[in-house]
Design a protein around this motif. Structure first.
Motif, PDB file in Angstrom:
ATOM      1  N   ILE A 160       0.851  -1.194   0.000  1.00 59.32           N
ATOM      2  CA  ILE A 160       0.000   0.000   0.000  1.00 59.32           C
ATOM      3  C   ILE A 160       0.884   1.240   0.000  1.00 59.32           C
ATOM      4  O   ILE A 160       1.814   1.356   0.795  1.00 59.32           O
ATOM      5  CB  ILE A 160      -0.931   0.009   1.243  1.00 59.32           C
ATOM      6  CG1 ILE A 160      -1.919  -1.133   1.138  1.00 59.32           C
ATOM      7  CG2 ILE A 160      -1.659   1.329   1.366  1.00 59.32           C
ATOM      8  CD1 ILE A 160      -2.848  -1.256   2.311  1.00 59.32           C
ATOM      9  N   ASP A 161       0.592   2.140  -0.917  1.00 61.99           N
ATOM     10  CA  ASP A 161       1.323   3.413  -0.978  1.00 61.99           C
ATOM     11  C   ASP A 161       0.513   4.484  -0.274  1.00 61.99           C
ATOM     12  O   ASP A 161      -0.715   4.429  -0.235  1.00 61.99           O
ATOM     13  CB  ASP A 161       1.559   3.833  -2.436  1.00 61.99           C
ATOM     14  CG  ASP A 161       2.519   2.895  -3.145  1.00 61.99           C
ATOM     15  OD1 ASP A 161       3.379   2.335  -2.457  1.00 61.99           O
ATOM     16  OD2 ASP A 161       2.389   2.727  -4.366  1.00 61.99           O
ATOM     17  N   GLY A 162       1.195   5.478   0.251  1.00 66.55           N
ATOM     18  CA  GLY A 162       0.499   6.606   0.858  1.00 66.55           C
ATOM     19  C   GLY A 162       1.019   6.921   2.245  1.00 66.55           C
ATOM     20  O   GLY A 162       1.961   6.304   2.755  1.00 66.55           O
ATOM     21  N   PRO A 163       0.376   7.884   2.871  1.00 65.88           N
ATOM     22  CA  PRO A 163       0.865   8.352   4.171  1.00 65.88           C
ATOM     23  C   PRO A 163       0.709   7.313   5.285  1.00 65.88           C
ATOM     24  O   PRO A 163       1.513   7.298   6.218  1.00 65.88           O
ATOM     25  CB  PRO A 163       0.025   9.591   4.458  1.00 65.88           C
ATOM     26  CG  PRO A 163      -1.157   9.509   3.591  1.00 65.88           C
ATOM     27  CD  PRO A 163      -0.743   8.699   2.395  1.00 65.88           C
ATOM     28  N   SER A 165       1.112   4.004   5.077  1.00 65.11           N
ATOM     29  CA  SER A 165       2.256   3.095   5.014  1.00 65.11           C
ATOM     30  C   SER A 165       3.544   3.804   5.420  1.00 65.11           C
ATOM     31  O   SER A 165       4.427   3.197   6.022  1.00 65.11           O
ATOM     32  CB  SER A 165       2.386   2.496   3.617  1.00 65.11           C
ATOM     33  OG  SER A 165       2.644   3.489   2.667  1.00 65.11           O
ATOM     34  N   ASP A 166       3.650   5.108   5.128  1.00 67.22           N
ATOM     35  CA  ASP A 166       4.813   5.861   5.582  1.00 67.22           C
ATOM     36  C   ASP A 166       4.880   5.923   7.098  1.00 67.22           C
ATOM     37  O   ASP A 166       5.940   5.784   7.700  1.00 67.22           O
ATOM     38  CB  ASP A 166       4.786   7.292   5.028  1.00 67.22           C
ATOM     39  CG  ASP A 166       4.950   7.329   3.525  1.00 67.22           C
ATOM     40  OD1 ASP A 166       5.460   6.342   2.948  1.00 67.22           O
ATOM     41  OD2 ASP A 166       4.575   8.346   2.925  1.00 67.22           O
ATOM     42  N   GLU A 167       3.729   6.104   7.724  1.00 68.03           N
ATOM     43  CA  GLU A 167       3.678   6.159   9.182  1.00 68.03           C
ATOM     44  C   GLU A 167       3.992   4.808   9.795  1.00 68.03           C
ATOM     45  O   GLU A 167       4.668   4.734  10.816  1.00 68.03           O
ATOM     46  CB  GLU A 167       2.307   6.635   9.664  1.00 68.03           C
ATOM     47  CG  GLU A 167       2.023   8.085   9.388  1.00 68.03           C
ATOM     48  CD  GLU A 167       2.934   9.010  10.160  1.00 68.03           C
ATOM     49  OE1 GLU A 167       3.281   8.713  11.323  1.00 68.03           O
ATOM     50  OE2 GLU A 167       3.309  10.059   9.601  1.00 68.03           O
ATOM     51  N   ILE A 168       3.519   3.726   9.198  1.00 71.90           N
ATOM     52  CA  ILE A 168       3.784   2.392   9.724  1.00 71.90           C
ATOM     53  C   ILE A 168       5.274   2.076   9.583  1.00 71.90           C
ATOM     54  O   ILE A 168       5.864   1.451  10.464  1.00 71.90           O
ATOM     55  CB  ILE A 168       2.927   1.325   9.006  1.00 71.90           C
ATOM     56  CG1 ILE A 168       1.443   1.601   9.205  1.00 71.90           C
ATOM     57  CG2 ILE A 168       3.290  -0.066   9.464  1.00 71.90           C
ATOM     58  CD1 ILE A 168       0.951   1.414  10.606  1.00 71.90           C
ATOM     59  N   ARG A 169       5.903   2.508   8.505  1.00 69.76           N
ATOM     60  CA  ARG A 169       7.333   2.258   8.304  1.00 69.76           C
ATOM     61  C   ARG A 169       8.180   2.978   9.349  1.00 69.76           C
ATOM     62  O   ARG A 169       9.260   2.512   9.678  1.00 69.76           O
ATOM     63  CB  ARG A 169       7.752   2.736   6.915  1.00 69.76           C
ATOM     64  CG  ARG A 169       7.407   1.778   5.830  1.00 69.76           C
ATOM     65  CD  ARG A 169       8.021   2.195   4.502  1.00 69.76           C
ATOM     66  NE  ARG A 169       7.382   1.440   3.444  1.00 69.76           N
ATOM     67  CZ  ARG A 169       6.559   1.945   2.543  1.00 69.76           C
ATOM     68  NH1 ARG A 169       6.264   3.229   2.567  1.00 69.76           N
ATOM     69  NH2 ARG A 169       6.017   1.191   1.627  1.00 69.76           N
ATOM     70  N   LEU A 170       7.704   4.118   9.825  1.00 67.40           N
ATOM     71  CA  LEU A 170       8.494   4.853  10.821  1.00 67.40           C
ATOM     72  C   LEU A 170       8.573   4.044  12.082  1.00 67.40           C
ATOM     73  O   LEU A 170       9.497   3.993  12.796  1.00 67.40           O
ATOM     74  CB  LEU A 170       7.858   6.210  11.131  1.00 67.40           C
ATOM     75  CG  LEU A 170       7.914   7.224  10.007  1.00 67.40           C
ATOM     76  CD1 LEU A 170       7.181   8.496  10.440  1.00 67.40           C
ATOM     77  CD2 LEU A 170       9.339   7.560   9.651  1.00 67.40           C
TER      78      LEU A 170
END
Length: 170
Positions: A160-163, A165-170
């Motif tokens: 999943i792309d988007g904010p 997934s960015d937050e989960i990666r952090l």
């Protein structure tokens, strides 16, 4: 605004609290002026403003953006739109428009970056809410398939792309 009345109210509040049997540590911690004063009446310090701005920049997904750079954009917007307002005010049809251009340009230039930041925060939060159902669904499927939670989170973030997934990666 009646300062005398406020002073009398504070004195009355002190008398009432002294008449109640409170623990001595509680009495020394109470700052009556802070209790009486409205919560919004406290002046925001530079550190408070910077931490609030840093939080808003993180909410917008601007992780590498410093608050000082954002303030620079506000100053540049004020100067730039103020200058444009002054230049275009020479061709204004009447004095009211001239005053509006000269006064409104800097105000608009100062408020525009903050408004754009608020719009970016709202757009990002809507996108996170929209992607949340897909993320939970994919996460549930991968965990039911036998993957561990950490590997399922990694796989889900890759798909999943988007904010979100960015937050989960952090």
């Amino acid at each position: 605004f009646d300062a005398g009345r406020i002073g009398r109210d504070i004195a009355a509040a002190r008398d009432v609290l002294r008449s109640v049997d409170l623990h001595p540590e509680i009495c020394t911690c109470l700052d009556f002026e802070e209790v009486i004063r409205a919560p919004g009446a406290r002046r925001m310090t530079a550190a408070d403003y910077e931490s609030t701005l840093r939080m808003r920049l993180l909410q917008a997904g601007m992780y590498g953006f410093r608050p000082s750079r954002f303030l620079m954009f506000r100053v540049l917007g004020t100067v730039g739109l103020g200058g444009l307002g002054f230049l275009y005010s020479q061709n204004a049809p009447n004095d009211l428009w001239r005053m509006l251009m000269i006064g409104g340009g800097p105000v608009l230039g100062f408020m525009l970056p903050d408004t754009m930041l608020s719009m970016k925060i709202a757009r990002r939060q809507r996108r996170i809410e929209r992607d949340c159902a897909d993320m939970i669904d994919l996460l549930a499927i991968t965990v039911q398939a036998g993957l561990g939670l950490d590997h399922a989170l990694k796989l889900t973030c890759d798909r999943i792309d988007g904010p979100l997934s960015d937050e989960i990666r952090l």
